[in-house]
Design an enzyme around this catalytic site. Structure first.
Site, mmCIF file in Angstrom:
data_model
loop_
_atom_site.group_PDB
_atom_site.id
_atom_site.type_symbol
_atom_site.label_atom_id
_atom_site.label_comp_id
_atom_site.label_asym_id
_atom_site.label_seq_id
_atom_site.Cartn_x
_atom_site.Cartn_y
_atom_site.Cartn_z
ATOM 1 N N LYS A 183 -8.327 2.732 2.329
ATOM 2 C CA LYS A 183 -8.280 1.518 3.161
ATOM 3 C C LYS A 183 -9.688 1.014 3.462
ATOM 4 O O LYS A 183 -9.919 -0.188 3.560
ATOM 5 C CB LYS A 183 -7.546 1.808 4.474
ATOM 6 C CG LYS A 183 -6.034 1.766 4.350
ATOM 7 C CD LYS A 183 -5.518 0.327 4.218
ATOM 8 C CE LYS A 183 -4.008 0.263 4.068
ATOM 9 N NZ LYS A 183 -3.504 -1.036 3.643
ATOM 10 N N SER A 197 -6.654 -0.722 8.508
ATOM 11 C CA SER A 197 -5.956 0.218 9.385
ATOM 12 C C SER A 197 -6.897 0.926 10.360
ATOM 13 O O SER A 197 -8.032 1.277 10.016
ATOM 14 C CB SER A 197 -5.273 1.273 8.504
ATOM 15 O OG SER A 197 -4.881 2.382 9.272
ATOM 16 N N GLU A 201 -6.718 3.864 11.007
ATOM 17 C CA GLU A 201 -7.025 5.181 10.432
ATOM 18 C C GLU A 201 -8.468 5.236 9.914
ATOM 19 O O GLU A 201 -9.049 6.308 9.781
ATOM 20 C CB GLU A 201 -6.072 5.502 9.276
ATOM 21 C CG GLU A 201 -4.735 6.046 9.701
ATOM 22 C CD GLU A 201 -4.814 7.410 10.387
ATOM 23 O OE1 GLU A 201 -5.249 8.372 9.751
ATOM 24 O OE2 GLU A 201 -4.437 7.491 11.560
ATOM 25 N N ALA A 232 0.867 -1.197 0.000
ATOM 26 C CA ALA A 232 0.000 0.000 0.000
ATOM 27 C C ALA A 232 0.887 1.224 0.000
ATOM 28 O O ALA A 232 2.081 1.141 0.289
ATOM 29 C CB ALA A 232 -0.883 0.033 1.254
ATOM 30 N N TYR A 246 -5.990 8.358 2.440
ATOM 31 C CA TYR A 246 -5.481 7.014 2.771
ATOM 32 C C TYR A 246 -6.561 6.194 3.474
ATOM 33 O O TYR A 246 -6.818 5.043 3.128
ATOM 34 C CB TYR A 246 -4.242 7.152 3.673
ATOM 35 C CG TYR A 246 -3.795 5.864 4.320
ATOM 36 C CD1 TYR A 246 -3.038 4.931 3.625
ATOM 37 C CD2 TYR A 246 -4.125 5.567 5.652
ATOM 38 C CE1 TYR A 246 -2.615 3.740 4.225
ATOM 39 C CE2 TYR A 246 -3.717 4.387 6.262
ATOM 40 C CZ TYR A 246 -2.955 3.480 5.543
ATOM 41 O OH TYR A 246 -2.546 2.300 6.144
HETATM 42 P P1 NAP Z 1 5.486 0.129 4.465
HETATM 43 O O1 NAP Z 1 6.733 -0.155 5.243
HETATM 44 O O2 NAP Z 1 5.258 1.491 3.927
HETATM 45 O O3 NAP Z 1 5.440 -0.923 3.254
HETATM 46 C C1 NAP Z 1 4.530 -0.782 2.195
HETATM 47 C C2 NAP Z 1 4.864 -1.795 1.132
HETATM 48 O O4 NAP Z 1 3.959 -1.610 0.024
HETATM 49 C C3 NAP Z 1 6.290 -1.654 0.555
HETATM 50 O O5 NAP Z 1 6.839 -2.930 0.336
HETATM 51 C C4 NAP Z 1 6.020 -0.966 -0.776
HETATM 52 O O6 NAP Z 1 6.989 -1.229 -1.765
HETATM 53 C C5 NAP Z 1 4.703 -1.621 -1.179
HETATM 54 N N1 NAP Z 1 4.034 -0.897 -2.251
HETATM 55 C C6 NAP Z 1 3.726 0.430 -2.315
HETATM 56 N N2 NAP Z 1 3.159 0.721 -3.484
HETATM 57 C C7 NAP Z 1 3.091 -0.443 -4.183
HETATM 58 C C8 NAP Z 1 2.627 -0.768 -5.479
HETATM 59 N N3 NAP Z 1 2.123 0.137 -6.310
HETATM 60 N N4 NAP Z 1 2.737 -2.053 -5.894
HETATM 61 C C9 NAP Z 1 3.278 -2.994 -5.078
HETATM 62 N N5 NAP Z 1 3.742 -2.739 -3.835
HETATM 63 C C10 NAP Z 1 3.654 -1.466 -3.406
HETATM 64 O O7 NAP Z 1 4.200 -0.236 5.317
HETATM 65 P P2 NAP Z 1 4.051 -1.218 6.597
HETATM 66 O O8 NAP Z 1 4.184 -0.396 7.824
HETATM 67 O O9 NAP Z 1 4.884 -2.406 6.405
HETATM 68 O O10 NAP Z 1 2.509 -1.600 6.493
HETATM 69 C C11 NAP Z 1 2.074 -2.760 5.804
HETATM 70 C C12 NAP Z 1 0.602 -2.618 5.458
HETATM 71 O O11 NAP Z 1 -0.160 -2.448 6.640
HETATM 72 C C13 NAP Z 1 0.277 -1.408 4.590
HETATM 73 O O12 NAP Z 1 -0.805 -1.796 3.756
HETATM 74 C C14 NAP Z 1 -0.185 -0.358 5.582
HETATM 75 O O13 NAP Z 1 -1.040 0.566 4.952
HETATM 76 C C15 NAP Z 1 -0.905 -1.245 6.584
HETATM 77 N N6 NAP Z 1 -0.944 -0.744 7.959
HETATM 78 C C16 NAP Z 1 0.193 -0.365 8.580
HETATM 79 C C17 NAP Z 1 0.147 0.049 9.899
HETATM 80 C C18 NAP Z 1 1.407 0.434 10.645
HETATM 81 O O14 NAP Z 1 1.274 1.065 11.707
HETATM 82 N N7 NAP Z 1 2.575 0.062 10.182
HETATM 83 C C19 NAP Z 1 -1.078 0.055 10.587
HETATM 84 C C20 NAP Z 1 -2.224 -0.357 9.912
HETATM 85 C C21 NAP Z 1 -2.153 -0.770 8.591
HETATM 86 P P3 NAP Z 1 8.263 -0.262 -1.966
HETATM 87 O O15 NAP Z 1 9.288 -0.728 -0.987
HETATM 88 O O16 NAP Z 1 8.619 -0.491 -3.393
HETATM 89 O O17 NAP Z 1 7.793 1.130 -1.692
HETATM 90 O O1 F7E Z 2 1.719 9.856 12.557
HETATM 91 C C1 F7E Z 2 1.664 13.071 14.289
HETATM 92 C C2 F7E Z 2 0.754 12.859 13.095
HETATM 93 O O2 F7E Z 2 2.815 9.359 10.370
HETATM 94 C C3 F7E Z 2 1.297 9.612 13.869
HETATM 95 C C4 F7E Z 2 0.689 4.453 9.192
HETATM 96 O O3 F7E Z 2 1.405 3.267 9.406
HETATM 97 O O4 F7E Z 2 -0.464 4.232 11.284
HETATM 98 C C5 F7E Z 2 0.367 5.098 10.535
HETATM 99 O O5 F7E Z 2 -0.297 6.322 10.283
HETATM 100 C C6 F7E Z 2 0.825 10.909 14.515
HETATM 101 C C7 F7E Z 2 -0.125 11.731 13.629
HETATM 102 O O6 F7E Z 2 1.413 7.592 11.544
HETATM 103 C C8 F7E Z 2 4.762 14.485 13.047
HETATM 104 O O7 F7E Z 2 0.064 14.059 12.765
HETATM 105 C C9 F7E Z 2 3.370 14.880 14.647
HETATM 106 O O8 F7E Z 2 -1.143 12.261 14.425
HETATM 107 O O9 F7E Z 2 3.599 8.160 12.451
HETATM 108 P P1 F7E Z 2 2.489 8.749 11.685
HETATM 109 P P2 F7E Z 2 -0.145 7.606 11.213
HETATM 110 O O10 F7E Z 2 -0.544 8.765 10.417
HETATM 111 O O11 F7E Z 2 -0.872 7.381 12.501
HETATM 112 C C10 F7E Z 2 -1.710 3.910 10.672
HETATM 113 C C11 F7E Z 2 -2.444 2.963 11.580
HETATM 114 C C12 F7E Z 2 -1.568 3.430 9.277
HETATM 115 O O12 F7E Z 2 -2.362 2.632 8.789
HETATM 116 C C13 F7E Z 2 -0.580 4.142 8.418
HETATM 117 O O13 F7E Z 2 -0.216 3.344 7.292
HETATM 118 O O14 F7E Z 2 1.966 11.741 14.705
HETATM 119 N N1 F7E Z 2 2.908 13.801 14.001
HETATM 120 N N2 F7E Z 2 4.508 15.323 14.094
HETATM 121 C C14 F7E Z 2 3.762 13.517 12.990
HETATM 122 N N3 F7E Z 2 3.739 12.536 12.074
HETATM 123 C C15 F7E Z 2 4.764 12.496 11.195
HETATM 124 N N4 F7E Z 2 4.775 11.501 10.285
HETATM 125 N N5 F7E Z 2 5.774 13.428 11.191
HETATM 126 C C16 F7E Z 2 5.829 14.452 12.102
HETATM 127 O O15 F7E Z 2 6.724 15.269 12.083
#
Ligand code: NAP
Ligand code: F7E
Length: 358
Positions: A153, A125, A127, A82, A149
């Site tokens: 999702k 997610s 989110e 994603a 996003y």
């Molecule tokens: P991540 O580190 O950003 O990894 C995303 C992966 O998706 C990477 O391997 C990326 O490839 C691949 N990707 C992006 N665009 C693509 C495309 N067009 N075709 C094929 N692959 C593509 O994210 P993560 O933290 O591991 O999260 C994994 C999944 O869980 C994601 O779907 C994210 O939205 C979801 N999620 C994450 C969290 C969290 O807190 N981490 C929470 C809830 C849900 P590249 O390396 O080439 O960019």
């Molecule tokens: O932000 C605040 C920002 O970018 C967390 C993704 O894995 O989790 C992730 O999404 C919070 C937000 O993650 C900065 O505004 C403050 O309130 O680490 P984040 P996210 O947006 O919660 C969800 C579950 C997913 O699914 C997503 O893929 O932190 N914040 N100052 C900041 N955030 C960033 N990035 N940078 C700042 O400087």
């Protein structure tokens, strides 16, 4: 031997899930996008790069997804791919919808036409809950997405549900709250803080510039969350699960603990800039994962404090090695300075500032 196909294998979760599946004896296939510079550092740093069967594929390209399924002939598919950074979904909302949302239908259709017995996991997610005013969010809480996003999702979440109900396919979504690790991308606030703290503690940087310090998140450890993801596909019945810790902390508290890990006072180093604020913020997320505890026997083990310390200590270790001239698989030196990127949010915040100065 079971076979698993993982999209997003180059990402944080893809790397941890691959390692779990390899340990369990799976043959692991992972799709990757062709980019001009290879980005397998996470798989390399876990020592599993050579064990993954890599398949070039793009979520935007249905033909490549179908090929990936044919080539791997998997028992289980984990769709982790994603465009996962919420901020950039405001700037690239169309591609986000296509990669994070619509691609899931293409994937499900490909699976349905090849073999509808394949089990499918969708990475949903927290989110999706947005600003819904519930003090904790469970599988039953209504969704109220607040970013492109989250909308993408939510589409993916519901289409996964529709394929389960319409075609009796084993399709599930895990609604995962924020989960972090030393393999997290540096644009996310957890690693932005831990890496910034590491650099400041070693005299490489003077300050850390963040956005909204007040927002609260339920932060867990990615490695543990991927264990829950695997369990979801081992159930008798396909069901969705929330995965979370049940505790929410503010960004400022994260920063405070991170600086304390190296004996510094966060207030001396943290600055804020509107350029890191979002056009629409999710203020508070805190998950209720009782269902996962009851049905999967899963619960988080690592505390928030331990997680923050783990991230900071790992970034300090990496920078020390870097200073000593040792090279290893690692992302930080390759990242562009976020403050120098020209984004729409940056321009919007500049024009708001100019208006308020008039
Ligand atoms: P991540 O580190 O950003 O990894 C995303 C992966 O998706 C990477 O391997 C990326 O490839 C691949 N990707 C992006 N665009 C693509 C495309 N067009 N075709 C094929 N692959 C593509 O994210 P993560 O933290 O591991 O999260 C994994 C999944 O869980 C994601 O779907 C994210 O939205 C979801 N999620 C994450 C969290 C969290 O807190 N981490 C929470 C809830 C849900 P590249 O390396 O080439 O960019
Ligand atoms: O932000 C605040 C920002 O970018 C967390 C993704 O894995 O989790 C992730 O999404 C919070 C937000 O993650 C900065 O505004 C403050 O309130 O680490 P984040 P996210 O947006 O919660 C969800 C579950 C997913 O699914 C997503 O893929 O932190 N914040 N100052 C900041 N955030 C960033 N990035 N940078 C700042 O400087």
């Amino acid at each position: 031997m079971k076979k698993a196909l993982i999209t997003g294998v180059t990402g944080q979760d893809g790397a941890y899930l691959s390692r779990i599946l390899l340990k369990k004896g799976y043959k692991v296939f992972g799709t990757f996008r062709r980019v001009s510079t290879p980005n397998f550092w996470r798989l390399q740093s876990l020592g599993i790069y050579s064990k993954i069967n890599l398949i070039p594929a793009d979520l935007l390209d249905m033909g490549s997804l179908l090929d990936a399924i044919r080539v791997s002939d998997p028992d289980e598919v984990y769709n982790l791919g994603a465009s996962s950074f919420v901020s950039s979904s405001f700037e690239q909302s169309v591609s986000n919808a296509e990669i994070t949302g619509l691609a899931v239908t293409k994937f499900l259709e490909s699976i349905r036409s090849y073999n509808s017995n394949i089990k499918f996991y969708q990475a949903s997610s927290s989110e999706m809950y947005g600003n819904n005013n519930f003090s904790v969010q469970s599988e039953k809480t209504p969704f109220m997405p607040a970013s492109p996003y989250a909308v993408s999702k939510l589409y993916a979440h519901w289409i996964t549900d529709v394929y389960r109900k319409s075609y009796k396919m084993f399709t599930v979504s895990g609604i995962l709250f924020n989960h972090e690790s030393p393999l997290r991308g540096m644009e996310f606030v957890s690693r932005k803080i831990s890496n910034g703290v590491a650099e400041i503690s070693l005299g490489l940087k003077k300050e850390l510039v963040l956005g909204n310090l007040k927002s609260k998140r339920d932060w867990g450890y990615a490695k543990e969350y991927m264990e829950a993801v695997h369990l979801m596909l081992q159930q008798d019945k396909p069901e969705d699960f929330v995965i979370s810790t049940g505790e929410a902390y503010s960004v400022s508290h994260f920063a405070k603990l991170a600086f304390e890990t190296v004996g510094l006072n966060w207030k001396k180093y943290v600055k804020t800039d509107r350029r890191f604020m979002r056009p629409s913020e999710v203020n508070y997320l805190c998950g209720d994962s009782k269902k996962a505890k009851t049905k999967l026997g899963w619960e988080p083990k690592i505390s928030f404090e331990e997680l923050v310390r783990m991230l900071v200590n790992e970034d300090v270790k990496r920078w020390k090695m870097f200073i000593d001239g040792k090279s290893f698989a690692w992302d930080a030196p390759l990242y562009p300075d976020e403050a120098k990127l020209i984004t729409r949010s940056h321009q919007d915040s500049n024009s708001k500032r100019k208006k308020s100065e008039k």
